[in-house]
Design a protein around this motif. Structure first.
Motif, PDB file in Angstrom:
ATOM      1  N   ASP A   1       0.836  -1.199   0.000  1.00 45.72           N
ATOM      2  CA  ASP A   1       0.000   0.000   0.000  1.00 45.72           C
ATOM      3  C   ASP A   1       0.872   1.251   0.000  1.00 45.72           C
ATOM      4  OD1 ASP A   1      -2.056  -1.755   0.243  1.00 45.72           O
ATOM      5  OD2 ASP A   1      -2.745  -1.065   2.193  1.00 45.72           O
ATOM      6  N   LYS A   2       0.496   2.218  -0.793  1.00 44.40           N
ATOM      7  CA  LYS A   2       1.197   3.502  -0.813  1.00 44.40           C
ATOM      8  C   LYS A   2       0.557   4.395   0.241  1.00 44.40           C
ATOM      9  CE  LYS A   2       3.986   6.636  -2.396  1.00 44.40           C
ATOM     10  NZ  LYS A   2       5.248   6.728  -1.727  1.00 44.40           N
ATOM     11  N   THR A   3       1.348   4.778   1.239  1.00 41.07           N
ATOM     12  CA  THR A   3       0.872   5.669   2.290  1.00 41.07           C
ATOM     13  C   THR A   3       1.824   6.848   2.395  1.00 41.07           C
ATOM     14  OG1 THR A   3       2.108   4.460   3.977  1.00 41.07           O
ATOM     15  CG2 THR A   3      -0.171   3.776   3.605  1.00 41.07           C
ATOM     16  N   GLU A   4       1.422   7.815   3.200  1.00 37.56           N
ATOM     17  CA  GLU A   4       2.301   8.962   3.413  1.00 37.56           C
ATOM     18  C   GLU A   4       2.842   8.922   4.838  1.00 37.56           C
ATOM     19  OE1 GLU A   4      -0.088  12.802   4.584  1.00 37.56           O
ATOM     20  OE2 GLU A   4      -1.098  11.838   2.890  1.00 37.56           O
ATOM     21  N   LEU A   5       4.000   9.574   5.041  1.00 43.70           N
ATOM     22  CA  LEU A   5       4.560   9.705   6.374  1.00 43.70           C
ATOM     23  C   LEU A   5       3.870  10.883   7.043  1.00 43.70           C
ATOM     24  CD1 LEU A   5       6.659   8.816   8.483  1.00 43.70           C
ATOM     25  CD2 LEU A   5       8.237  10.467   7.441  1.00 43.70           C
ATOM     26  N   VAL A   6       3.075  10.593   8.067  1.00 43.08           N
ATOM     27  CA  VAL A   6       2.329  11.640   8.760  1.00 43.08           C
ATOM     28  C   VAL A   6       3.180  12.159   9.912  1.00 43.08           C
ATOM     29  CG1 VAL A   6       0.231  12.182  10.051  1.00 43.08           C
ATOM     30  CG2 VAL A   6       0.136  10.614   8.095  1.00 43.08           C
ATOM     31  N   THR A   7       3.461  13.464   9.902  1.00 38.64           N
ATOM     32  CA  THR A   7       4.290  14.084  10.937  1.00 38.64           C
ATOM     33  C   THR A   7       3.609  15.308  11.548  1.00 38.64           C
ATOM     34  OG1 THR A   7       5.441  15.443   9.306  1.00 38.64           O
ATOM     35  CG2 THR A   7       6.425  13.299   9.824  1.00 38.64           C
TER      36      THR A   7
ATOM     37  N   GLN B   1       3.520  15.261  15.915  1.00 35.85           N
ATOM     38  CA  GLN B   1       4.601  16.200  16.201  1.00 35.85           C
ATOM     39  C   GLN B   1       5.165  15.991  17.601  1.00 35.85           C
ATOM     40  OE1 GLN B   1       2.977  20.102  15.621  1.00 35.85           O
ATOM     41  NE2 GLN B   1       2.959  19.926  13.399  1.00 35.85           N
ATOM     42  N   ILE B   2       4.417  15.271  18.455  1.00 31.00           N
ATOM     43  CA  ILE B   2       4.895  15.030  19.819  1.00 31.00           C
ATOM     44  C   ILE B   2       5.047  13.552  20.148  1.00 31.00           C
ATOM     45  CG2 ILE B   2       4.132  17.219  20.799  1.00 31.00           C
ATOM     46  CD1 ILE B   2       1.628  15.748  21.821  1.00 31.00           C
ATOM     47  N   SER B   3       4.656  12.673  19.238  1.00 33.76           N
ATOM     48  CA  SER B   3       4.822  11.228  19.423  1.00 33.76           C
ATOM     49  C   SER B   3       4.880  10.562  18.049  1.00 33.76           C
ATOM     50  CB  SER B   3       3.658  10.639  20.219  1.00 33.76           C
ATOM     51  OG  SER B   3       3.755   9.231  20.276  1.00 33.76           O
TER      52      SER B   3
ATOM     53  N   GLN C   1      14.990  12.088   9.560  1.00 30.74           N
ATOM     54  CA  GLN C   1      14.903  13.466  10.065  1.00 30.74           C
ATOM     55  C   GLN C   1      13.763  13.592  11.079  1.00 30.74           C
ATOM     56  OE1 GLN C   1      17.258  15.773   9.520  1.00 30.74           O
ATOM     57  NE2 GLN C   1      18.225  14.076   8.445  1.00 30.74           N
ATOM     58  N   TYR C   2      12.644  12.967  10.782  1.00 30.08           N
ATOM     59  CA  TYR C   2      11.505  12.975  11.705  1.00 30.08           C
ATOM     60  C   TYR C   2      11.877  12.279  13.016  1.00 30.08           C
ATOM     61  CZ  TYR C   2       6.855  11.614  13.471  1.00 30.08           C
ATOM     62  OH  TYR C   2       5.744  11.406  14.245  1.00 30.08           O
ATOM     63  N   LYS C   3      12.557  11.148  12.902  1.00 33.64           N
ATOM     64  CA  LYS C   3      12.965  10.368  14.070  1.00 33.64           C
ATOM     65  C   LYS C   3      13.908  11.166  14.974  1.00 33.64           C
ATOM     66  CE  LYS C   3      14.819   5.762  14.965  1.00 33.64           C
ATOM     67  NZ  LYS C   3      15.372   4.555  14.359  1.00 33.64           N
ATOM     68  N   LYS C   4      14.725  12.006  14.372  1.00 33.11           N
ATOM     69  CA  LYS C   4      15.646  12.843  15.151  1.00 33.11           C
ATOM     70  C   LYS C   4      14.910  13.920  15.945  1.00 33.11           C
ATOM     71  CE  LYS C   4      19.640  12.390  12.130  1.00 33.11           C
ATOM     72  NZ  LYS C   4      20.513  13.103  11.172  1.00 33.11           N
ATOM     73  N   LYS C   5      13.747  14.337  15.478  1.00 34.79           N
ATOM     74  CA  LYS C   5      13.009  15.439  16.109  1.00 34.79           C
ATOM     75  C   LYS C   5      11.995  14.972  17.145  1.00 34.79           C
ATOM     76  CE  LYS C   5      12.699  17.832  11.843  1.00 34.79           C
ATOM     77  NZ  LYS C   5      11.796  18.440  10.900  1.00 34.79           N
ATOM     78  N   VAL C   6      11.349  13.816  16.896  1.00 40.69           N
ATOM     79  CA  VAL C   6      10.218  13.384  17.732  1.00 40.69           C
ATOM     80  C   VAL C   6      10.536  12.050  18.396  1.00 40.69           C
ATOM     81  CG1 VAL C   6       7.749  12.836  17.731  1.00 40.69           C
ATOM     82  CG2 VAL C   6       8.630  14.606  16.195  1.00 40.69           C
ATOM     83  N   CYS C   7      10.255  11.962  19.696  1.00 38.21           N
ATOM     84  CA  CYS C   7      10.530  10.740  20.448  1.00 38.21           C
ATOM     85  C   CYS C   7       9.557   9.620  20.060  1.00 38.21           C
ATOM     86  CB  CYS C   7      10.436  11.013  21.943  1.00 38.21           C
ATOM     87  SG  CYS C   7      11.688  12.148  22.532  1.00 38.21           S
ATOM     88  N   ARG C   8       9.972   8.418  20.360  1.00 34.91           N
ATOM     89  CA  ARG C   8       9.174   7.244  20.002  1.00 34.91           C
ATOM     90  C   ARG C   8       7.787   7.288  20.625  1.00 34.91           C
ATOM     91  NH1 ARG C   8      12.681   2.775  21.143  1.00 34.91           N
ATOM     92  NH2 ARG C   8      13.315   2.866  18.954  1.00 34.91           N
ATOM     93  N   TYR C   9       7.693   7.646  21.907  1.00 39.72           N
ATOM     94  CA  TYR C   9       6.402   7.627  22.574  1.00 39.72           C
ATOM     95  C   TYR C   9       5.872   9.022  22.879  1.00 39.72           C
ATOM     96  CZ  TYR C   9       7.022   2.648  22.905  1.00 39.72           C
ATOM     97  OH  TYR C   9       7.194   1.337  22.582  1.00 39.72           O
ATOM     98  N   ILE C  10       6.678   9.870  23.483  1.00 42.92           N
ATOM     99  CA  ILE C  10       6.198  11.221  23.763  1.00 42.92           C
ATOM    100  C   ILE C  10       7.377  12.173  23.950  1.00 42.92           C
ATOM    101  CG2 ILE C  10       5.958  10.952  26.251  1.00 42.92           C
ATOM    102  CD1 ILE C  10       3.243  12.574  25.847  1.00 42.92           C
ATOM    103  N   GLY C  11       7.253  13.323  23.336  1.00 39.45           N
ATOM    104  CA  GLY C  11       8.254  14.364  23.497  1.00 39.45           C
ATOM    105  C   GLY C  11       8.963  14.712  22.204  1.00 39.45           C
ATOM    106  N   ARG C  12       9.513  15.915  22.197  1.00 37.77           N
ATOM    107  CA  ARG C  12      10.301  16.387  21.064  1.00 37.77           C
ATOM    108  C   ARG C  12      11.739  16.541  21.513  1.00 37.77           C
ATOM    109  NH1 ARG C  12       8.081  18.219  16.455  1.00 37.77           N
ATOM    110  NH2 ARG C  12       9.764  19.682  16.101  1.00 37.77           N
ATOM    111  N   ARG C  13      12.646  16.314  20.588  1.00 35.46           N
ATOM    112  CA  ARG C  13      14.068  16.515  20.866  1.00 35.46           C
ATOM    113  C   ARG C  13      14.452  17.909  20.384  1.00 35.46           C
ATOM    114  NH1 ARG C  13      14.408  10.887  18.605  1.00 35.46           N
ATOM    115  NH2 ARG C  13      14.581   9.598  20.434  1.00 35.46           N
ATOM    116  N   ARG C  14      15.458  18.444  20.961  1.00 31.16           N
ATOM    117  CA  ARG C  14      15.951  19.763  20.543  1.00 31.16           C
ATOM    118  C   ARG C  14      16.849  19.643  19.343  1.00 31.16           C
ATOM    119  NH1 ARG C  14      15.230  23.839  24.654  1.00 31.16           N
ATOM    120  NH2 ARG C  14      14.123  22.818  26.308  1.00 31.16           N
TER     121      ARG C  14
END
Length: 193
Positions: free
Chosen positions: A110-116, A121-123, A180-193
């Motif tokens: 299936d073709k899907t999009e990466l939802v960020t 944005q926080i998980s 790039q998304y993985k570097k900014k947003v934590c796996r479960y909750i929170g954003r990285r600086r």
């Protein structure tokens, strides 16, 4: 009695959203349930075991609610109620935000999009966070050792699904955009600086 009502309402809203989304996607020709389909080896094992864990913890949760097992301190039960309702809300928002990219399990065809955007944005995994909170909350309200074991088993299997299936799939499908998304947003909750 109020904890029983909160738990039942949370489960109805949670699974109502889950199955309503599946039904709507099916009407649009989208096969939502991809758990274990066209998979082999460890990935298939993780997905099938995760599905079994989800079914078992759901059944154990219902039994615990209807028989009103456990009598924890009121403060712990209140915390459980808040977690259950919060997990349900997080799950519903996550599914709604994913629109037609939402799947149960991964689909390489299936073709899907990466939802960020939105809650993503926080998980990176708010739907799994919702599952975890719903069942940990149920456990806190209706503690018993069988439910405790099955909740832990389900949480571990959801985590294994994320780190051994979902993340590998997203990296293969979206490459640098996902990194790039993985570097900014934590796996479960929170954003990285």
């Amino acid at each position: 009695m109020e904890f029983k009502l909160i738990s039942i309402a949370s489960l109805i809203a949670f699974y109502g959203c889950y199955f309503a989304k599946m039904f709507c996607q099916k009407r649009h020709g989208i096969q939502t349930d991809q758990i274990g389909k066209n998979k082999v080896g460890f990935v298939k094992f993780v997905e099938i075991t995760m599905k079994i864990a989800a079914i078992l913890v759901f059944i154990a949760g219902l039994v615990s609610i209807f028989f009103e097992t456990g009598h924890s301190l009121t403060a712990i039960r209140v915390m459980g109620a808040i977690m259950s309702v919060g997990g349900t809300v997080i799950f519903i928002v996550a599914v709604w935000t994913m629109r037609d990219s939402w799947r149960a399990g991964v689909s390489k065809t299936d073709k899907t999009e990466l939802v960020t955007s939105g809650i993503y944005q926080i998980s990176r995994n708010p739907a799994f966070l919702g599952f975890d909170l719903l069942y940990i909350g149920t456990l806190l309200m209706f503690f018993n050792w069988i439910l405790c074991f099955l909740t832990a088993f389900a949480v571990i299997m959801y985590h294994l699904q994320i780190v051994n299936v979902e993340e590998d799939f997203l990296l293969a499908a979206f490459g640098n955009e996902y990194l790039q998304y993985k570097k900014k947003v934590c796996r479960y909750i929170g954003r990285r600086r």
